[in-house]
Design a protein around this motif. Structure first.
Motif, PDB file in Angstrom:
ATOM      1  N   ARG A 173       0.681  -0.996   0.108  1.00 47.00           N
ATOM      2  CA  ARG A 173       0.035  -0.121   0.083  1.00 47.00           C
ATOM      3  C   ARG A 173       0.915   1.189   0.015  1.00 47.00           C
ATOM      4  O   ARG A 173       2.096   1.008   0.199  1.00 47.00           O
ATOM      5  CB  ARG A 173      -1.047   0.119   1.096  1.00 47.00           C
ATOM      6  CG  ARG A 173      -2.142  -1.037   1.126  1.00 47.00           C
ATOM      7  CD  ARG A 173      -2.687  -1.451   2.584  1.00 47.00           C
ATOM      8  NE  ARG A 173      -2.927  -0.224   2.902  1.00 47.00           N
ATOM      9  CZ  ARG A 173      -2.663   0.308   4.441  1.00 47.00           C
ATOM     10  NH1 ARG A 173      -1.937  -0.273   4.950  1.00 47.00           N
ATOM     11  NH2 ARG A 173      -3.194   1.402   4.773  1.00 47.00           N
ATOM     12  N   ASP A 174       0.351   2.424  -0.195  1.00 40.20           N
ATOM     13  CA  ASP A 174       0.936   3.607  -0.302  1.00 40.20           C
ATOM     14  C   ASP A 174       2.106   3.983   0.914  1.00 40.20           C
ATOM     15  O   ASP A 174       3.105   4.569   0.738  1.00 40.20           O
ATOM     16  CB  ASP A 174      -0.019   4.773  -0.540  1.00 40.20           C
ATOM     17  CG  ASP A 174      -0.516   4.885  -1.876  1.00 40.20           C
ATOM     18  OD1 ASP A 174      -0.312   4.138  -2.851  1.00 40.20           O
ATOM     19  OD2 ASP A 174      -1.613   5.686  -2.097  1.00 40.20           O
ATOM     20  N   ASP A 175       1.509   3.403   2.011  1.00 43.29           N
ATOM     21  CA  ASP A 175       2.416   3.647   3.247  1.00 43.29           C
ATOM     22  C   ASP A 175       3.181   2.522   3.541  1.00 43.29           C
ATOM     23  O   ASP A 175       3.961   2.368   4.509  1.00 43.29           O
ATOM     24  CB  ASP A 175       1.488   4.059   4.473  1.00 43.29           C
ATOM     25  CG  ASP A 175       0.716   2.669   4.982  1.00 43.29           C
ATOM     26  OD1 ASP A 175       0.549   1.859   4.241  1.00 43.29           O
ATOM     27  OD2 ASP A 175       0.102   2.967   6.068  1.00 43.29           O
ATOM     28  N   GLY A 176       3.211   1.527   2.667  1.00 40.39           N
ATOM     29  CA  GLY A 176       4.174   0.286   2.747  1.00 40.39           C
ATOM     30  C   GLY A 176       3.569  -0.682   3.422  1.00 40.39           C
ATOM     31  O   GLY A 176       4.204  -1.914   3.673  1.00 40.39           O
ATOM     32  N   GLY A 177       2.283  -0.492   3.861  1.00 44.38           N
ATOM     33  CA  GLY A 177       1.589  -1.584   4.673  1.00 44.38           C
ATOM     34  C   GLY A 177       0.882  -2.565   3.729  1.00 44.38           C
ATOM     35  O   GLY A 177       1.075  -2.778   2.379  1.00 44.38           O
ATOM     36  N   ARG A 307       4.351  -7.945  11.565  1.00 43.94           N
ATOM     37  CA  ARG A 307       4.664  -6.772  12.047  1.00 43.94           C
ATOM     38  C   ARG A 307       5.855  -6.929  13.220  1.00 43.94           C
ATOM     39  O   ARG A 307       6.630  -6.017  13.170  1.00 43.94           O
ATOM     40  CB  ARG A 307       3.405  -6.058  12.784  1.00 43.94           C
ATOM     41  CG  ARG A 307       3.739  -4.591  13.327  1.00 43.94           C
ATOM     42  CD  ARG A 307       2.259  -4.065  13.800  1.00 43.94           C
ATOM     43  NE  ARG A 307       1.829  -4.810  14.761  1.00 43.94           N
ATOM     44  CZ  ARG A 307       0.632  -4.310  15.704  1.00 43.94           C
ATOM     45  NH1 ARG A 307       0.021  -3.327  15.257  1.00 43.94           N
ATOM     46  NH2 ARG A 307       0.355  -5.080  16.550  1.00 43.94           N
ATOM     47  N   ASN A 316       8.097  -0.137  10.178  1.00 42.42           N
ATOM     48  CA  ASN A 316       6.775  -0.336  10.633  1.00 42.42           C
ATOM     49  C   ASN A 316       5.953  -0.836   9.654  1.00 42.42           C
ATOM     50  O   ASN A 316       5.659   0.090   8.820  1.00 42.42           O
ATOM     51  CB  ASN A 316       6.182   1.005  11.400  1.00 42.42           C
ATOM     52  CG  ASN A 316       4.662   0.752  12.014  1.00 42.42           C
ATOM     53  OD1 ASN A 316       4.550  -0.141  12.735  1.00 42.42           O
ATOM     54  ND2 ASN A 316       4.103   1.646  11.606  1.00 42.42           N
ATOM     55  N   THR A 318       1.894  -1.287   8.621  1.00 41.38           N
ATOM     56  CA  THR A 318       0.813  -1.314   8.803  1.00 41.38           C
ATOM     57  C   THR A 318      -0.084  -2.137   8.272  1.00 41.38           C
ATOM     58  O   THR A 318       0.323  -2.841   7.203  1.00 41.38           O
ATOM     59  CB  THR A 318       0.205   0.343   8.388  1.00 41.38           C
ATOM     60  OG1 THR A 318       0.349   0.145   7.139  1.00 41.38           O
ATOM     61  CG2 THR A 318       1.054   0.997   9.113  1.00 41.38           C
ATOM     62  N   ARG A 345       7.436  -1.654  -2.297  1.00 49.11           N
ATOM     63  CA  ARG A 345       7.094  -0.277  -2.431  1.00 49.11           C
ATOM     64  C   ARG A 345       7.132   0.217  -3.712  1.00 49.11           C
ATOM     65  O   ARG A 345       8.195   0.228  -4.328  1.00 49.11           O
ATOM     66  CB  ARG A 345       7.776   0.470  -1.290  1.00 49.11           C
ATOM     67  CG  ARG A 345       7.871   0.017   0.234  1.00 49.11           C
ATOM     68  CD  ARG A 345       8.917   0.762   0.951  1.00 49.11           C
ATOM     69  NE  ARG A 345       8.975   0.272   2.267  1.00 49.11           N
ATOM     70  CZ  ARG A 345       8.520   0.511   3.491  1.00 49.11           C
ATOM     71  NH1 ARG A 345       7.720   1.930   3.439  1.00 49.11           N
ATOM     72  NH2 ARG A 345       8.664   0.169   4.483  1.00 49.11           N
ATOM     73  N   LYS A 347       5.191   3.206  -6.630  1.00 57.80           N
ATOM     74  CA  LYS A 347       4.202   4.086  -7.243  1.00 57.80           C
ATOM     75  C   LYS A 347       3.875   3.806  -8.761  1.00 57.80           C
ATOM     76  O   LYS A 347       4.822   3.446  -9.510  1.00 57.80           O
ATOM     77  CB  LYS A 347       4.311   5.525  -6.926  1.00 57.80           C
ATOM     78  CG  LYS A 347       4.415   5.757  -5.644  1.00 57.80           C
ATOM     79  CD  LYS A 347       4.526   7.409  -5.288  1.00 57.80           C
ATOM     80  CE  LYS A 347       4.522   7.744  -3.742  1.00 57.80           C
ATOM     81  NZ  LYS A 347       4.570   9.185  -3.577  1.00 57.80           N
ATOM     82  N   SER A 360      13.384  -1.354  -1.301  1.00 56.62           N
ATOM     83  CA  SER A 360      12.327  -2.422  -0.860  1.00 56.62           C
ATOM     84  C   SER A 360      12.439  -3.528  -1.364  1.00 56.62           C
ATOM     85  O   SER A 360      11.900  -4.565  -0.626  1.00 56.62           O
ATOM     86  CB  SER A 360      10.869  -1.746  -1.245  1.00 56.62           C
ATOM     87  OG  SER A 360      10.836  -2.035  -2.463  1.00 56.62           O
TER      88      SER A 360
END
Length: 376
Positions: A173-177, A307, A316, A318, A345, A347, A360
């Motif tokens: 996801r965008d935040d790396g989650g 996690r 971290n 998410t 990670r 885009k 990543s």
């Protein structure tokens, strides 16, 4: 030796990933997808029993690899990924593989060849270190996820049913989650059937399938609300500008967070079929991805483990439910603990700016290695 000490080399991973990216593999080009499966089979050949599964319905084939294990045949871990992309052959001319600092570009590098490569590299490093995973591991790469997995859904579900856990290295996801649930998705095939005529000499005698489809598209997209979205992404019509087109075809997509909302959306779409001003409008349902409900106990336990591993690796992790379907919809909806979007990670997926963050690659390979070593 711990998975934390595995010698993942960033430059070597970029070099190893490059042939995968430069082997363009759009979904509708079965031969191209099969060439990509050849590359993946070669990279996996030293790790286990490689099986090529022929394609059907006009799609490429799949690749399944079972790694050797003392408990072979017992429920274990399935790594599920797709090797098809949305980029047609020739995209490399506009989006060549290139590295610029911590960014690396190329068609399909984020969705999802980068994540698949991380999984393969994790398995290679574990094998080289002589580290035995507690559970048997199977890798399944499929050819048709970008069009809803019409030809391999049964294969994925059957393989998932043999296992206790599923890891899906789709892009983070965008935040790396990670993703621990996904929205429901339905596809629709639409067709308008009108009456042909000469557009110059007999315009009034015709009934334009294109004009009717254009009005229907506006109506369909206006149906979008907070609970269910509607969008049209494909249109095919017309051959001669001096002819009133008698046929137009289009494809639509609907997405909802809850299955009941999608079911209502499907009913609304199918109810649009009918005739208007001499033009028939037909809507048929295409492939569907079921809701993968978030917060399932098994999936959440996997996430908590991931996690903890991420914290040991210094970042971290998410988690959230997400749109944009994946094959995790199927396995999660089956109730099998599934952790999705643990890939790279980046885009720009599905665009000519698709890229990943180079650092990543080892991060996600080490995360996957950690999960393989700690899932029991």
């Amino acid at each position: 030796m711990s998975f934390l000490d595995l010698p993942f080399d960033t430059d070597a991973m970029v070099a190893g990933l490059r042939p995968w990216i430069e082997c363009e593999s759009p979904t509708f080009d079965a031969a191209a997808v099969n060439r990509m499966m050849d590359l993946a089979a070669y990279d996996l050949a030293g790790l286990g029993t490689v099986e090529r599964i022929p394609g059907r319905m006009g799609f490429g084939g799949s690749l399944r690899v079972r790694l050797p294990h003392p408990d072979a045949g017992k429920p274990g871990i399935l790594i599920a990924g797709h090797m098809d992309t949305v980029h047609p052959v020739g995209t490399l001319e506009k989006l060549p593989f290139r590295r610029e600092g911590n960014l690396c570009y190329g068609p399909g590098i984020q969705d999802m060849k980068g994540g698949n490569f991380c999984a393969v590299e994790a398995l290679r490093q574990l094998a080289r270190a002589g580290m035995q995973t507690p559970l048997p591991v199977t890798v399944l790469f499929t050819p048709d996820e970008e069009v809803g997995t019409p030809s391999t859904r049964e294969l994925i579900e059957a393989e998932a049913a043999r296992n206790s856990y599923v890891l899906v290295p789709e892009p983070a996801r965008d935040d790396g989650g990670a993703v621990i649930g996904r929205y429901a998705i339905a596809r629709f095939n639409m067709e308008t059937v009108g009456r042909p005529s000469h557009a110059g000499a007999r315009l009034s005698e015709g009934r334009s399938a294109i004009a009717t489809m254009a009005r229907k598209i506006l109506d369909i997209e206006a149906m979008t609300g907070p609970d269910c979205t509607f969008s049209v992404g494909v249109i095919h019509a017309g051959q001669w500008v001096n002819c009133v087109s008698s046929s137009c075809r289009a494809e639509a997509l609907s997405m909802a967070k809850r299955q009941e909302d999608l079911d209502q959306g499907v009913a609304r779409m199918l109810a649009l079929s009918g005739e208007e001003n001499g033009v028939e409008f037909r809507v048929t349902r295409g492939v569907t991805r079921p809701v993968w409900e978030p917060d399932q106990p098994g999936t959440m336990a996997m996430f908590e483990l991931a996690r903890d591993i991420a914290q040991e690796l210094g970042f971290n992790l998410t988690a959230a439910s997400a749109g944009g379907g994946s094959d995790g919809n199927f396995t999660g909806a089956m109730g099998i603990p599934t952790l999705d979007s643990i890939g790279v990670r980046g885009k720009g997926l599905h665009t000519l700016n698709e890229h990943i963050e180079v650092d990543s690659l080892p991060e996600r390979a080490r995360l996957i290695a950690g999960l393989l070593m700690r899932l029991t």
